[in-house]
Design a protein around this motif. Structure first.
Motif, mmCIF file in Angstrom:
data_model
loop_
_atom_site.group_PDB
_atom_site.id
_atom_site.type_symbol
_atom_site.label_atom_id
_atom_site.label_comp_id
_atom_site.label_asym_id
_atom_site.label_seq_id
_atom_site.Cartn_x
_atom_site.Cartn_y
_atom_site.Cartn_z
ATOM 1 N N THR A 20 0.832 -1.208 0.000
ATOM 2 C CA THR A 20 0.000 0.000 0.000
ATOM 3 C C THR A 20 0.866 1.257 0.000
ATOM 4 O OG1 THR A 20 -1.758 -1.158 1.203
ATOM 5 C CG2 THR A 20 -1.793 1.240 1.262
ATOM 6 N N LEU A 58 2.282 1.752 -3.465
ATOM 7 C CA LEU A 58 1.263 2.250 -4.388
ATOM 8 C C LEU A 58 0.991 3.732 -4.164
ATOM 9 C CD1 LEU A 58 -1.263 -0.747 -4.335
ATOM 10 C CD2 LEU A 58 0.232 -0.064 -6.215
ATOM 11 N N GLU A 59 0.981 4.168 -2.919
ATOM 12 C CA GLU A 59 0.750 5.585 -2.629
ATOM 13 C C GLU A 59 1.891 6.443 -3.179
ATOM 14 O OE1 GLU A 59 0.306 5.680 1.566
ATOM 15 O OE2 GLU A 59 -1.818 5.063 1.545
ATOM 16 N N THR A 71 3.818 5.636 -5.685
ATOM 17 C CA THR A 71 3.713 5.609 -7.146
ATOM 18 C C THR A 71 2.641 6.563 -7.635
ATOM 19 O OG1 THR A 71 4.370 3.271 -7.113
ATOM 20 C CG2 THR A 71 3.358 4.091 -9.122
ATOM 21 N N SER A 130 3.160 -8.584 -6.972
ATOM 22 C CA SER A 130 4.275 -7.659 -6.760
ATOM 23 C C SER A 130 5.259 -7.723 -7.922
ATOM 24 C CB SER A 130 4.983 -7.974 -5.448
ATOM 25 O OG SER A 130 5.584 -9.266 -5.486
ATOM 26 N N PHE A 152 3.703 -5.839 -10.745
ATOM 27 C CA PHE A 152 3.739 -4.411 -10.433
ATOM 28 C C PHE A 152 5.140 -3.847 -10.681
ATOM 29 C CE2 PHE A 152 4.347 -0.895 -7.425
ATOM 30 C CZ PHE A 152 3.311 -0.064 -7.812
#
Length: 269
Positions: A196, A199-200, A202, A224, A227
């Motif tokens: 998480t 992702l934040e 990114t 992952s 990603f």
């Protein structure tokens, strides 16, 4: 609020203890009209019933006692004490209802099963041996320790010894699976928190991030990896755009210089 496994186990033990006391007292009262009537001592059975009620009551209030400061460290000796009083109740009740000739010695089995779940294997096995000795002692007190009942007595003793043995093997496997599941759940929670956070970052435009998940859940590792591959492609694309922009800037500079030269030449002309 959902109950934990230990809380559900304690509640099940409490309910089964109350049910056991109700059943044994009802059966003891009804044995006067059966073939075991000559072995039944009703006043003694009723008095021993008070011990059963005491044991069930203590089990009922144990969750409240656990909230007291310092009681958590005493929970194991307290549990052993309650298991001992529970065994004493059923052995004594068996003694006044015919011993091996009566039916109530069977009620020792649920207590042994609970001991196998809540105690280490050697302690639960010790309870099995004590229960076997208790049946022998109750039969002796009830004067039913006779030759014709010896096969039944031997079978009962073996059963009471084997029940905690097999139950402890099963319960130890279950406790191990539960501990492993708890570790995996905590590991998955940490990995999800890490993912998480990545992702934040990114989403805020930081493409230098990387997800380092090489163990645990297979689907999460695959996600992952995908990603990381996507972020790598985005970094490559941004690099190409930056290079293209620099080339366009250089070409624009050259065009500007050329235009200035043409302008100067036109001015001279």
């Amino acid at each position: 609020m959902a109950l934990s496994f230990t809380q559900r186990l304690a509640r099940s033990g409490t309910i089964s203890t109350w049910i056991g006391v109700a059943i044994t007292q009802s059966v003891a009262a009804g044995l006067e009209q059966t073939s075991f009537g000559g072995f039944v001592h009703q006043p003694a059975a009723l008095l021993w019933g008070l011990l059963g009620v005491f044991n069930a009551t203590m089990l009922t209030i144990t969750p409240t006692l656990q909230k007291s400061p310092g009681f958590e460290a005493k929970i194991k000796p307290w549990r052993i004490f309650l298991l001992n009083t529970n065994m004493l109740y059923y052995v004594a009740l068996s003694a006044v209802t015919g011993g091996i000739a009566g039916p109530l010695w069977v009620m020792l089995i649920p207590g042994l099963m609970f001991a196998a779940i809540s105690l280490p294997r050697w302690q639960s096995q010790m309870f099995g041996f004590l229960a076997g000795l208790g049946v022998v002692a109750s039969s002796a007190l009830a004067h039913t320790l006779t030759v014709d009942r010896a096969p039944t007595l031997v079978l009962a003793v073996i059963l009471l010894i084997l029940v905690p043995f097999y139950n402890s093997m099963l319960s130890s496997g279950l406790w191990e699976l539960r501990a492993r599941a708890s570790v995996e759940r905590d590991q998955l929670r940490e990995q999800m928190q890490s993912l998480t956070s990545v992702l934040e970052r990114t989403a805020s435009g930081d493409l230098s991030v990387a997800v380092d998940i090489t163990s645990g859940n297979r689907q999460l590792r695959e996600f992952s990896g995908a990603f990381d591959h996507t972020i790598g492609n985005l970094r490559g694309l941004v690099g190409q755009i930056r290079t293209g922009g620099e080339q366009i800037g250089a070409s624009a500079g050259q065009l500007l210089a050329s235009a200035e030269e043409h302008a100067a030449s036109a001015t001279q002309q």
